[in-house]
Each structure stands twice: as C-alpha cells, then as structure tokens.
Design a protein around this motif. Structure first.
Motif, PDB file in Angstrom:
ATOM      1  N   LEU A 195       0.825  -1.205   0.000  1.00  0.00           N
ATOM      2  CA  LEU A 195       0.000   0.000   0.000  1.00  0.00           C
ATOM      3  C   LEU A 195       0.861   1.259   0.000  1.00  0.00           C
ATOM      4  CD1 LEU A 195      -2.773  -1.144   2.502  1.00  0.00           C
ATOM      5  CD2 LEU A 195      -3.114  -0.562   0.091  1.00  0.00           C
ATOM      6  N   THR A 196       1.952   1.234   0.773  1.00  0.00           N
ATOM      7  CA  THR A 196       2.874   2.374   0.769  1.00  0.00           C
ATOM      8  C   THR A 196       3.521   2.522  -0.600  1.00  0.00           C
ATOM      9  OG1 THR A 196       3.328   2.034   3.120  1.00  0.00           O
ATOM     10  CG2 THR A 196       4.897   3.378   1.898  1.00  0.00           C
ATOM     11  N   LEU A 215       2.172   1.622  -3.416  1.00  0.00           N
ATOM     12  CA  LEU A 215       1.119   2.156  -4.275  1.00  0.00           C
ATOM     13  C   LEU A 215       1.013   3.666  -4.110  1.00  0.00           C
ATOM     14  CD1 LEU A 215      -1.305   1.664  -6.173  1.00  0.00           C
ATOM     15  CD2 LEU A 215      -2.699   1.261  -4.128  1.00  0.00           C
ATOM     16  N   HIS A 216       1.087   4.126  -2.891  1.00  0.00           N
ATOM     17  CA  HIS A 216       1.063   5.567  -2.595  1.00  0.00           C
ATOM     18  C   HIS A 216       2.154   6.297  -3.366  1.00  0.00           C
ATOM     19  CE1 HIS A 216       1.880   9.234  -0.335  1.00  0.00           C
ATOM     20  NE2 HIS A 216       3.009   8.728   0.099  1.00  0.00           N
ATOM     21  N   LEU A 259      -9.111  -0.272  -2.959  1.00  0.00           N
ATOM     22  CA  LEU A 259      -8.895   0.319  -1.635  1.00  0.00           C
ATOM     23  C   LEU A 259     -10.186   0.316  -0.828  1.00  0.00           C
ATOM     24  CD1 LEU A 259      -6.540   3.341  -2.438  1.00  0.00           C
ATOM     25  CD2 LEU A 259      -5.930   1.110  -1.494  1.00  0.00           C
ATOM     26  N   ALA A 285      -2.177   5.811   0.646  1.00  0.00           N
ATOM     27  CA  ALA A 285      -2.544   5.438  -0.724  1.00  0.00           C
ATOM     28  C   ALA A 285      -3.819   6.159  -1.161  1.00  0.00           C
ATOM     29  CB  ALA A 285      -2.724   3.924  -0.821  1.00  0.00           C
ATOM     30  N   SER A 336      -3.069   9.890  -2.038  1.00  0.00           N
ATOM     31  CA  SER A 336      -2.458  10.056  -3.357  1.00  0.00           C
ATOM     32  C   SER A 336      -3.475   9.830  -4.470  1.00  0.00           C
ATOM     33  CB  SER A 336      -1.296   9.067  -3.530  1.00  0.00           C
ATOM     34  OG  SER A 336      -0.192   9.438  -2.765  1.00  0.00           O
TER      35      SER A 336
END
Length: 684
Positions: free
Chosen positions: A474-475, A477-478, A502, A525, A528
């Motif tokens: 997830l980080t 993806l962010h 999400l 995520a 962003s």
C-alpha cells in the motif's frame, strides 16, 4: 498539506521477531531489586574469566539466553558485561568465540539502539573488526559444502560476527563510520560468495551490506569491480530456495544503493537487472507457497517421527525458547519498535531466531521477508531524495504563489507532485508489470495461508509478516501514484479500479481501522489516489460518507501522519464536492470536523493541516459559501486565529523543524487572507 510526500524506508534498529522488547531503562534500580535480579548474572559474568574453555562457553551461552528477557539487560550492563564479553571474541577456543559473539549479538538486538550505542562507545568494534578480518581469511580457505557438526565452524563464528556488525550499524552512525574506515566491505564479500554452500552466512552478510550502503557516500570510494561482480553473481544465481530469493532481493537493493558507482552505460543494465529480480520475487504467491511449506513440514515430521538430531544442534545464543506471537506486545513495546519513517514497525529476519530443525518455516519467513524487502526497495525507487513525510516538509497547497486574484487560494492548483522518476526507470517498472504486482500484494493474505498459520504456534508469527507485506504494498502504491503518469497506471479506468480495491480493503472490517500500520498505509494510498483523481476530474467509487467514516477513525489515531492523511482526504473530498449542486450539507459536516481538529488537536502540524484543508474546501462556489454561513465559519476562524498564531510563537521554536515552521507561517498568512475573503462575502 497539498502535495503528498513520498514514503521512504530508512535504516532502523529492529528487535528480534520473537517477543519484542522494551527500551532499556537507564534509571538506577533500588538496591534490593538489584540483589534479587542481578546476583545470578554476576555469577555468570565471573565465569567468563574461568581458565576452562567449557565454562567460558557455558557462561556465554547462558548470557545469550538470559538477555532475551529485556528486564535483565540493565543488570548485565551495570556489571560491565560488554567489556567482559568483548575480549572473548578473540578467545583461543572457537566455541567460546561463537557463543561470546552470539551473546553480544543478542544483547544488541534485545537491548535496542541505546544499548548498541553503548557497545560502540565501549569499543566493541575493535575486537569485532579483528575477528571479522580473521574469519574472512579462514572463510576463503574453508572447504565447502559446510557439514553439519556438533562443534562450531569458522563460518558459524563469522555468521554471528556479521550479525552483530549488522545490528550495530543499523543503530549507530559511528559504527557505519568504523565500517567504512576499516574496509569491512572487503570482509563481507567472501561471506556473500559462500551463498551456494552456506546461504545463512551469505544472507547475514547481504543484510549487513544492504544496511551500510544506504545513504553512505563515504563508502562509494571503496566499491570496486570485485564488489559489483559478487553482487552480480548473486543476481544471476539460479538456486530456487526462498532463502536465495531473499538473498537476490538484498543484492538488488544493495546495487540500487550503489547505482552512483556505476558508469552511465552500465546503469541501464543494472536497473533492469534489479527490477527484474524484484519482479520475480513479487510474482511468487505466498498464498500458495506458505500452505505448501506447512504441509511439507507436517509430512516430514509425520514420516520421521522426530526431526533430524544433527540439524537441531543446540544454538543457545539464538531464541531457543521458540517464537512467540507478535500480538503479545503491549503499547509501549509497539512504540519502541517504530522505525524512522512514520511509525513503520520493521523487524530483523525472523529466520535467524528459529530453531534449525524448522527448515520449511525458515523458507516461509525468507519468502515474506524477501517480498517485504522488494516492496521497500520499490518504495525508495519511487521517491525523491527529499526528507520523509513525518517531518511535514512539503509546502502548503495554498502557499502565497497560488493565491488567486480574489485573494483566495486555489485548492486544486498543486494537488500532486511532478513526476520525479527518470524515463528509464519509469519504463523499466512498467516493462516488468511492477504496478500490477504491487496492487496484487496489497490484497489481504489468503485464507488458506492464514488457516495453516493458525494451526501451529510456531507459524503464527507469519500472520504479522503477511500483513506487513500488504502494508508495504500500500505504501508502494502511494508512491507510484505520486510519481507515475496516469495513463501508465491504466488511465481513468485503472484509477477507478484502484479506488474500488482500496474501498474493498477499508470496509471489510471495522477492526482494520484500529491497526495503526494498516491505517497509515491505506490512508497514504487513498490520499495520493484522491489527489490525482480530483486533478483529472475522474469520478471515484467511494462516497463522501464512506470517506468521512474512514477519516473519523483515522483522526482518533495517535500517529500524526495518519491524522494528517485524514485531514488531507477531507480537504480533497470537500474541495471536489464544492463544485456539485446540493453539497452544502455534506460540506458542513466536513467543515465541522476540520474545525474540531484545528481547535482541539495538541499538535501544531495537525492544526495547520486542518486549517489548510478548510481553506481548500471553502475557497469557492455557492455551495461552499452557503455551508460556511451555516457553520459560522468566519466567526470560528476569527476565534482560532489568535490562538494559532500565539501557539506558533510559543511552541514552534525548539519543537518543530524550520521547514515545519515555514509551512505553519504560510498557513497563518493564508488564514488571515481567507478571513478577509469571508468578510468581503458578508458585505455583499
């Protein structure tokens, strides 16, 4: 505020992934308690001076076990344990060397960063450097493959020594400087080159090298063709074990750290090889492999009746008591375990603390560690060299340069950071389908894997590791959302699919929103994604009410970055809604939530983010004007303004960084102008 700062993973000290340990208390204990707790320790320390090698070995092994209980560490330190153990690193007995190094290794891990700094100050690195240099020569001369023996080998000693060095370098910049000056890079190479025959030693060296090469410009001059050739040899290895997968991931990360040492002609090849290695690692399906490894262990134990006695050679300085669930940690322990970047909990490789008769569990741990490591490397790839988000150093979206002609900040003028990836890296990530692989890893762990891990206490530790892989994804993806072109991510349809993904993660279980690590990763995520979709006028699947429910949970979190993410999400949602007819009622709810934070949160950064979001939400539009009147926004802001200004003046200096103060001053200026704008509306 405004632009989203990309996450970055930095070197941090990790406790063993058994029971996490609390920070060592330096305060003096009362004499009565010391007598009760420390007397056995004093006896063990005295035995270190025995003329009998067997007794010295026994004492070192016993200390290794005892220091795994963190409350015993102050007693050992009070009795000068480091200075007593350090000379035994060069003992005439190889067994004593191994157990003494193991004792110091456990002390460094279980004691945490403060103890590591103490060990460096007490010059443990001098005998350790000598030991490593001797081991390097003997490892190069040793025959392979390594045989399982009751007695330790020089490679066993080297493994403990490298792990100790790794721990110290993670926690101490002084240790890294010593590493550079003593050219210990040359010591690690023979250990890495042993990977076909002794993957454990190679892994320890690779972990250490991955750590010390991060942000270490002083080391660049020591990197020569032999270093790069050894790393390339690892990348090209074809061993299929999960431990070799981890080894290749660490080598890829090290090459990425050292990319500045490569000529421009070789950088393209190196980047391609690194990304290919990471892609191969991420393509492995832990949901299938973990259950398979568990069944393999069950079949082996059922068939053999007992495990191989030779492979279960007592290893007293490792976690002989077995692995305890991470869920046992209390709040204080969780906070101690946080790394530098926004409260991320990162642990040392659990495989180092597992009994030797659990090869399948070691493989499973290596797989998950490799995937976590690979994702962290990609996070750093998709990141500028600017400082991390926890320092709140990005400029406000409503800074002075963005003030419109009517004196109001344009909330959408700087919603996302410019692309900062090189075209070459951007293309390589896409060629190996990294975005798709990351999104796949952001899914919840498979039910099959969770089920088998729940059947055996020793395997339960993998649940947290699987969840951590998801959070790292997830980080990742962010960061990718912030730096990659929208069309490369599938355009509007691709972003809507990510939003749906999400949404499915967030609303699966209310308990998830109580997990700080997951909450930070998923809100980063979301932030962003919403910024990009708002800037491109792309509809998304989450309703304002759903987003507000997530933000409500996030605003209760103690982690500042989670609250900041939630406030930014409210600001983006509100500024988008303000364009829609009939949105005044929802804007009122968002406005009241932001006002509540701005007036009650004790952290100035959170207050500033809330005020900045308010400026974005109520910047323009008839619905925003109506909502502002309904919640008496002008009156509320006039009441907040003097307190906010005074708080900056009183608490800012010495508490917040210069960059944070710059942003807060910017918010203060924009707040004054916004109040003037609202007053002008009242006069109409």
């Amino acid at each position: 505020m405004g632009k989203t700062k990309n996450a970055r993973f930095k070197r941090a000290q990790f406790p063993p992934e058994g029971r996490p340990v609390k920070a060592v208390k330096r305060a003096a204990e009362d004499d009565e308690e010391e007598d009760v707790v420390e007397s056995p320790h004093a006896e063990l320390l005295e035995k270190l001076q025995s003329p009998s090698a067997d007794i010295r070995e026994y004492a070192c092994a016993s200390i290794s076990r005892v220091v795994q209980q963190s409350q015993t560490i102050p007693g050992f330190l009070h009795r000068d344990a480091v200075r007593r153990l350090a000379p035994l690193l060069l003992d005439s007995s190889l067994a004593v060397r191994e157990t003494a190094t193991g004792a110091l290794r456990n002390l460094s891990v279980c004691g945490g960063a403060e103890v590591c700094e103490d060990m460096v100050r007490q010059d443990v690195l001098t005998p350790l450097t000598t030991l490593l240099t001797e081991c390097c020569v003997r490892v190069q001369l040793s025959s392979s493959p390594v045989k399982k023996e009751q007695k330790p080998t020089v490679e066993d000693v080297a493994n403990e020594a490298v792990n100790l060095l790794w721990n110290l370098c993670e926690s101490s910049s002084t240790a890294v400087s010593v590493f550079n000056r003593a050219r210990l890079l040359d010591v690690l190479l023979p250990c890495i080159e042993k990977h076909p025959h002794n993957v454990q030693l190679a892994l320890s060296a690779a972990h250490c090298l991955h750590t010390v090469t991060e942000d270490n410009s002083e080391l660049v001059g020591s990197v020569n063709a032999a270093v790069l050739a050894a790393l390339e040899n690892v990348l090209l290895s074809t061993h299929s074990s999960m431990e070799h997968v981890l080894l290749r991931s660490l080598a890829a990360g090290t090459i990425w750290n050292l990319k500045c040492c490569l000529s421009s002609t070789h950088q393209a090849e190196a980047i391609s090889a690194v990304v290919k290695t990471l892609a191969q690692c991420l393509s492995l399906d832990a949901g299938v492999l973990v259950p398979d490894l568990w069944h393999r262990e069950s079949s082996r134990l059922d068939g053999a009746g007992t495990s191989d006695p030779e492979s279960a050679r007592p290893d007293e300085h490792q976690a002989a008591a077995g692995v305890q669930e991470e869920e046992e940690m209390d709040d204080g322990e969780m906070k101690m375990n946080r790394g530098k970047r926004n409260g991320k909990k990162m642990e040392k490789d659990l495989a180092a603390f597992l009994p030797r008769d659990k090869p399948e569990l070691r493989e499973a741990v290596a797989l998950l560690t490799a995937q976590q490591t690979s994702l962290e490397i990609i996070v750093n790839m998709c990141c500028s060299d600017e400082p991390s988000d926890d320092e709140w150093e990005e400029m406000s979206s409503s800074d002075e340069s963005e003030i419109c002609t009517d004196g109001v900040a344009d909330g959408n003028s700087s919603l996302f950071s410019p692309l900062c990836l090189s075209a070459e890296l951007h293309t390589t990530l896409l060629n190996y389908s990294i975005p798709q692989q990351v999104l796949k890893k952001a899914e919840f762990p498979s039910h099959a894997a969770l089920d088998v891990c729940g059947r055996n206490p020793a395997w339960k530790c993998l649940v947290k590791k699987m969840q951590r892989v998801q959070c790292r994804a997830l980080t990742c993806l962010h960061n990718m959302l912030a730096v990659m072109d929208v069309e490369c991510l599938g355009g509007a349809a691709g972003l809507q699919a990510v939003a749906q993904h999400l949404s499915s993660l967030i609303f699966t279980s209310a308990d998830l929103l109580k997990d700080e690590e997951f909450l930070e990763a998923v809100t980063s995520a979301m932030r962003s994604l919403l910024q990009i979709m708002a800037s491109k006028n792309i509809p998304q699947c989450m309703s304002p009410q759903q987003l507000m429910s997530v933000c409500e949970a996030a605003l209760q979190c103690d982690v500042l970055s989670v609250r900041v993410n939630a406030l930014a999400i409210l600001g983006i949602t509100g500024s988008t809604l303000a364009k829609d007819e009939g949105s005044a009622e929802t804007l009122q709810l968002i406005g009241n939530a932001l006002l509540g934070v701005a007036s009650k949160d004790t952290n100035l950064v959170a207050c500033g983010e809330a005020l900045d979001a308010l400026l974005d939400v109520f910047a323009d539009g008839q619905e925003a004007e109506q909502a502002a009147r309904n919640i008496n926004l002008l009156t509320a802001l006039k009441a907040l303004q003097p307190a906010f200004t005074a708080k900056i003046r009183k608490e800012g200096r010495g508490t917040y960084s210069a960059d944070q103060l710059c942003v807060l001053d910017n918010v203060k200026t924009n707040l004054r102008r916004f109040i003037g704008y609202l007053e002008s509306l009242q006069k109409k």
